[in-house]
Design a protein around this motif. Structure first.
Motif, PDB file in Angstrom:
ATOM      1  N   CYS A  42       7.425 -14.888 -45.144  1.00  0.00           N
ATOM      2  CA  CYS A  42       8.160 -14.638 -43.904  1.00  0.00           C
ATOM      3  C   CYS A  42       7.256 -14.940 -42.715  1.00  0.00           C
ATOM      4  O   CYS A  42       6.108 -14.509 -42.665  1.00  0.00           O
ATOM      5  CB  CYS A  42       8.616 -13.180 -43.869  1.00  0.00           C
ATOM      6  SG  CYS A  42       9.335 -12.688 -42.290  1.00  0.00           S
ATOM      7  N   CYS A  45       6.500 -11.177 -40.889  1.00  0.00           N
ATOM      8  CA  CYS A  45       5.769 -10.086 -41.551  1.00  0.00           C
ATOM      9  C   CYS A  45       4.904 -10.570 -42.707  1.00  0.00           C
ATOM     10  O   CYS A  45       4.136  -9.801 -43.270  1.00  0.00           O
ATOM     11  CB  CYS A  45       6.747  -9.004 -42.032  1.00  0.00           C
ATOM     12  SG  CYS A  45       7.746  -9.507 -43.434  1.00  0.00           S
ATOM     13  N   CYS A  74      12.463 -13.129 -43.496  1.00  0.00           N
ATOM     14  CA  CYS A  74      13.197 -12.146 -44.299  1.00  0.00           C
ATOM     15  C   CYS A  74      14.275 -11.488 -43.434  1.00  0.00           C
ATOM     16  O   CYS A  74      14.195 -11.527 -42.207  1.00  0.00           O
ATOM     17  CB  CYS A  74      12.247 -11.107 -44.890  1.00  0.00           C
ATOM     18  SG  CYS A  74      11.635  -9.881 -43.717  1.00  0.00           S
ATOM     19  N   CYS A  77      13.133  -8.861 -40.730  1.00  0.00           N
ATOM     20  CA  CYS A  77      12.576  -9.436 -39.499  1.00  0.00           C
ATOM     21  C   CYS A  77      13.656 -10.145 -38.705  1.00  0.00           C
ATOM     22  O   CYS A  77      13.649 -10.140 -37.479  1.00  0.00           O
ATOM     23  CB  CYS A  77      11.439 -10.386 -39.819  1.00  0.00           C
ATOM     24  SG  CYS A  77       9.997  -9.540 -40.480  1.00  0.00           S
TER      25      CYS A  77
HETATM   26 ZN   LIG Z   1       9.692 -10.436 -42.597  1.00  0.00          ZN
END
Ligand SMILES: [Zn+2]
Length: 208
Positions: A42, A45, A74, A77
């Protein structure tokens, strides 16, 4: 009968695929140019995307043959970044989609009427024409593709989608100045695009 709402990648719930959804291998179009292979984490994150089984979104913006923006994020997020969008812009974007694309109509068209093509793992019918205008990708200079994935597969259903640069321009026009500013900052922070990036001036990538 009520038209079901478009799947919303900013929703914090995982997307529930239709009963006709099929998981297909991620094709090259949705691989990372930078990584020379699949997106593995991601953007925000750093979570591992390939092994976690979590859903995530891949988005790429092309100018000619070159991917000028590419990201995988993801859904957590994605949801958090969606909260940076003004409520007014989120509603306007939803209304833009609702007014111009039928969720069930697209699924019927792609998954029911185009058998047996839909039986294969191909996604060409999903991304060869602009979801809104029907313009063929081969005729476009700028376009954007978006896929919803899980592990090493695309969830082929309403997504993946392709949007022409022309329609991206229209979509940008419904967003508030605040949201456009946030998107520009996001793109500059993550992709280091200079302001001249928006050549021709009317072209502006929109994070879906
Ligand atoms: Zn993420």
């Amino acid at each position: 009968m009520d038209e079901p709402h478009q799947p919303d990648p900013h929703d914090d719930e995982e997307y529930q695929p239709s009963s006709l959804a099929r998981r297909v291998p991620i094709p090259k179009l949705f691989e990372s140019v930078e990584k020379e292979g699949p997106f593995t984490e991601c953007l925000q994150c750093g979570a591992n995307l390939l092994d976690s089984g979590r859903q995530y979104v891949i988005e790429k913006v092309f100018r000619g043959p070159e991917a000028i923006i590419e990201l995988a994020m993801c859904l957590n997020c994605r949801d958090e970044s969606g909260q940076c969008m003004s409520a007014e812009s989120a509603e306007a974007m939803q209304a833009f989609f609702d007014a111009r694309v039928s969720f069930s109509g697209r699924i019927d068209e792609l998954l029911l009427r185009r058998e047996p093509a839909a039986e294969s793992g191909a996604i060409d019918d999903w991304v060869d024409r602009c979801m809104f205008s029907g313009q063929p990708r081969s005729e476009m200079r700028e376009y954007q593709v978006v896929a919803l994935c899980s592990g090493q597969e695309i969830i082929r259903d309403f997504f993946p989608i392709m949007i022409s640069g022309e329609v991206m321009k229209e979509l940008a026009e419904v967003l508030s100045e605040q949201t456009k500013g946030w998107m520009d900052d996001f793109i500059e922070t993550n992709f280091g695009m200079p302001p001249e990036f928006c050549e021709p001036p009317e072209f502006r990538p929109v994070l879906i």
